[in-house]
Motif scaffolding. Structure first.
Motif: not given
Length: 313
Positions: A156-158, A164-165, A175-184
């Motif tokens: 995932a992209a963070k 970059t990702v 491609q499809v981008v996964g957007a990863e965040s921290s439970v907020d």
């Protein structure tokens, strides 16, 4: 006096995102009702279930999972076997060995394995990183290039590496981008905004808003997903209308319930059964809270959750 039920259908809807190509491609999202409430509005696309394998093959897996892959001698064999299990909609390949604080495998070795997996199966692919943001900026960019034309989800992209990702996966290699965040919810929305400003189309973004095993601070995950879905549908917040994917496997199979040997705690019962229960319970909770796709590990878990979805949607 007759009772007239109030419709839970919203004018807004979750964006649809397609992963993979050809007949095996899957589409996430599209719903305009709250999670699993198909009685309010039919779901155009039912939630999907993926199975996870890693670059370590079966080396770090519990015996109860290794037995399902007997006879597999290469990562390609493992990928083919994983793709054959009942209920599998997509394959997730996690580059666990890329962690510089762990095995720290070379980029060349890991990308060679990505190519091997991509050539071995025709299912949609999710390529996951090592959970080290700095290393993943390199790894996931190279992985996006390696699977060009596969329309894979790069997870995932963070916030630390989204430029970059996102640029590699979402712009250079389509491609499809996964957007990863921290439970907020605010962090999830902010990352979506940043990816949009970078030029990544919203229709090419899937969110991972955070995850935890049931019983391990899971209430924060549940409340975040519920708030995201509520804002997306009831408030028509376009920056939160991307579908959600939740990696369940790596969280549940590291809990004491799944790893504690039966000989040490006989009162807990069969270890394999405990691991499956943790995985199924967590996945079911994720789906009820708003996840459009879950990533599991045990073949029984995959089949069970897939049947659950078919019954509910």
């Amino acid at each position: 006096m007759p009772f007239t039920a109030k419709s839970g259908k919203f004018n807004a809807s979750i964006k649809t995102v397609t992963i993979g190509t050809g007949d095996k491609a899957i589409t996430l999202g599209g719903e305009n009702a709250l999670p699993l409430q198909s009685f309010d509005a039919p779901f155009a696309n039912a939630p999907k279930v993926g199975i996870e394998i890693t670059d370590f093959g079966m080396e770090h897996e519990p015996e109860c999972i290794q037995k399902y892959y007997e006879g597999c001698s290469s990562i390609a064999d493992i990928a083919k076997k994983a793709a054959s299990f009942e209920g599998v909609d997509f394959l997730s390949f996690r580059l666990e060995g890329g962690d510089p604080n762990g095995a720290n495998k070379s980029t060349d070795e890991l990308i060679a394995m990505v190519k091997e997996v991509a050539e071995a199966v025709d299912l949609p692919l999710v390529i996951s990183g090592s959970k080290n943001a700095e290393r993943d900026a390199e790894l996931l960019g190279k992985a996006a290039e390696a699977v060009q034309g596969k329309n894979a989800l790069i997870l995932a992209a963070k916030e630390e590496n989204y430029k970059t990702v996102g640029a590699a996966a979402g712009l250079a290699y389509n491609q499809v981008v996964g957007a990863e965040s921290s439970v907020d919810i605010n962090l999830a929305k902010q990352l979506n905004v940043l990816l949009s400003q970078l030029g990544v189309k919203p229709e090419s973004v899937v969110m991972n808003v955070g995850t935890a095993a049931a019983g391990y601070g899971y209430e924060y995950v549940a409340s975040t997903m519920q708030r995201v879905k509520s804002a997306a549908l009831s408030q028509n917040d376009a920056q939160l209308q991307m579908p959600i994917i939740t990696p369940v496997a790596s969280e549940t199979w590291s809990t004491k319930e799944a790893t504690q040997a039966e000989a040490d705690t006989p009162e807990w019962g069969d270890q394999e059964r405990r691991g499956i229960d943790m995985e199924v319970e967590t996945a079911a909770a994720d789906l009820a809270c708003g996840s459009d796709a879950v990533i599991l590990k045990h073949p029984v878990s995959v089949a069970t959750v897939s049947k659950l979805i078919k019954e509910l949607v």
